[in-house]
Enzyme design. Sequence first.
Site, mmCIF file in Angstrom:
data_model
loop_
_atom_site.group_PDB
_atom_site.id
_atom_site.type_symbol
_atom_site.label_atom_id
_atom_site.label_comp_id
_atom_site.label_asym_id
_atom_site.label_seq_id
_atom_site.Cartn_x
_atom_site.Cartn_y
_atom_site.Cartn_z
ATOM 1 N N ILE A 95 38.722 28.007 -5.831
ATOM 2 C CA ILE A 95 38.143 28.784 -4.734
ATOM 3 C C ILE A 95 38.420 28.129 -3.382
ATOM 4 C CG2 ILE A 95 36.409 29.832 -6.239
ATOM 5 C CD1 ILE A 95 34.322 27.922 -5.121
ATOM 6 N N HIS A 111 39.144 33.605 -9.394
ATOM 7 C CA HIS A 111 37.714 33.240 -9.426
ATOM 8 C C HIS A 111 37.074 33.273 -8.039
ATOM 9 C CE1 HIS A 111 38.187 30.995 -13.559
ATOM 10 N NE2 HIS A 111 38.181 32.311 -13.682
ATOM 11 N N CYS A 119 28.549 40.981 -0.303
ATOM 12 C CA CYS A 119 27.237 41.612 -0.393
ATOM 13 C C CYS A 119 27.023 42.084 -1.837
ATOM 14 C CB CYS A 119 27.157 42.802 0.564
ATOM 15 S SG CYS A 119 25.605 43.714 0.383
ATOM 16 N N GLY A 178 47.107 21.664 -13.875
ATOM 17 C CA GLY A 178 45.797 21.092 -13.537
ATOM 18 C C GLY A 178 44.605 21.913 -13.981
ATOM 19 N N LEU A 206 47.370 16.195 -15.888
ATOM 20 C CA LEU A 206 47.181 14.750 -15.974
ATOM 21 C C LEU A 206 47.229 14.296 -17.430
ATOM 22 C CD1 LEU A 206 46.677 12.377 -14.078
ATOM 23 C CD2 LEU A 206 44.226 12.704 -14.403
#
Length: 241
Positions: A95, A111, A119, A178, A206
């Site tokens: 986000i 997302h 609203c 990731g 990772l």
Amino acid sequence: MAKGEAIVILTGAGISKESGLETFRDEGGLWSRTRIEDVATPEAYARDPKRVLEFYNMRRQSMVDGNIRPNAAHLALARLEREWPGEVLVVTQNIDNLHEQAGSKNLLHMHGEMLKARCATCNDVIPWEGSLGLENSCHACGAVGRMRPHVVWFGEMPFYMNDIYAALDRCHLFISIGTSGNVYPAAGFVQHVRMRGVGRTVELNLEPSEGATLFAETHYGPASEKVPAFVGQLLNAGRIS
Ligand code: BJW
């Protein structure tokens, strides 16, 4: 270069880690300190909206005040979009706005976005950089106390799903970067591509994710190293396989 080969890239919290943003499920990550049930479900918001708004206010403030900048991985994906002769779509679960800051244009925030508010009554979405409180009213319908973060909580439908599946259906390369592969529907995208029987699937992370064995190819290490290296190889090769 082969014209028209399409690439879909799914990104998760790991790509923004080296820019200073927390992941969710790593040791010390957000969900190790805060229960999902308390802050990231519609039920939590209905029960205690103030608590949920405060959780997002803190994260929004640290994103804005922290002068968070894209890292080499975000920049490499923007370069890929500029230089690849076919379609490059970034689908992010994040986000934050680091892909935009890096220059990515063909981008879907499945997302939601931290720097927007929605609203809950009329679904109007507007840019929002400050704190959200129950005193705020909607500019479109006037409802008071109904402005919520423009994010997708558990049990809510992620955004752009039709566009995303259409892109997965035509892509020649799917790259997952990731993300731990814990959250659906994003965690199922690799299987969706593999079911088609065509298309290269690559995980850059990772460490191996939950669904690592579903990928035909995997490369492990920090995104700021692995993503620029992979993008460089792709652009040099000029073709997907
Ligand atoms: C590095 C690195 C470095 C670290 N370099 N890598 C029962 C009831 C209701 C729903 C469900 C249910 N059972 C299943 C579901 C579906 C549910 C779900 O998946 N649940 C699972 C937990 C099982 N999904 C949903 O509810 C979704 N909606 C949905 O399915 O709609 C249909 C539906 C509707 C109605 C009813 C039922 C179904 C919505 C999911 C929404 C997720 N929301 C969040 C919060 C967003 C806002 C916010 O940020 O606060 O999204 S949760 C959180 O997880 C966030 C992330 O986008 C998402 C994924 O996390 P991510 O990005 O993978 O982060 P991590 O931390 O997990 O992993 C980081 C990775 O990076 C690790 O692998 C590290 O190794 C790596 N890494 N440093 C490279 N430097």
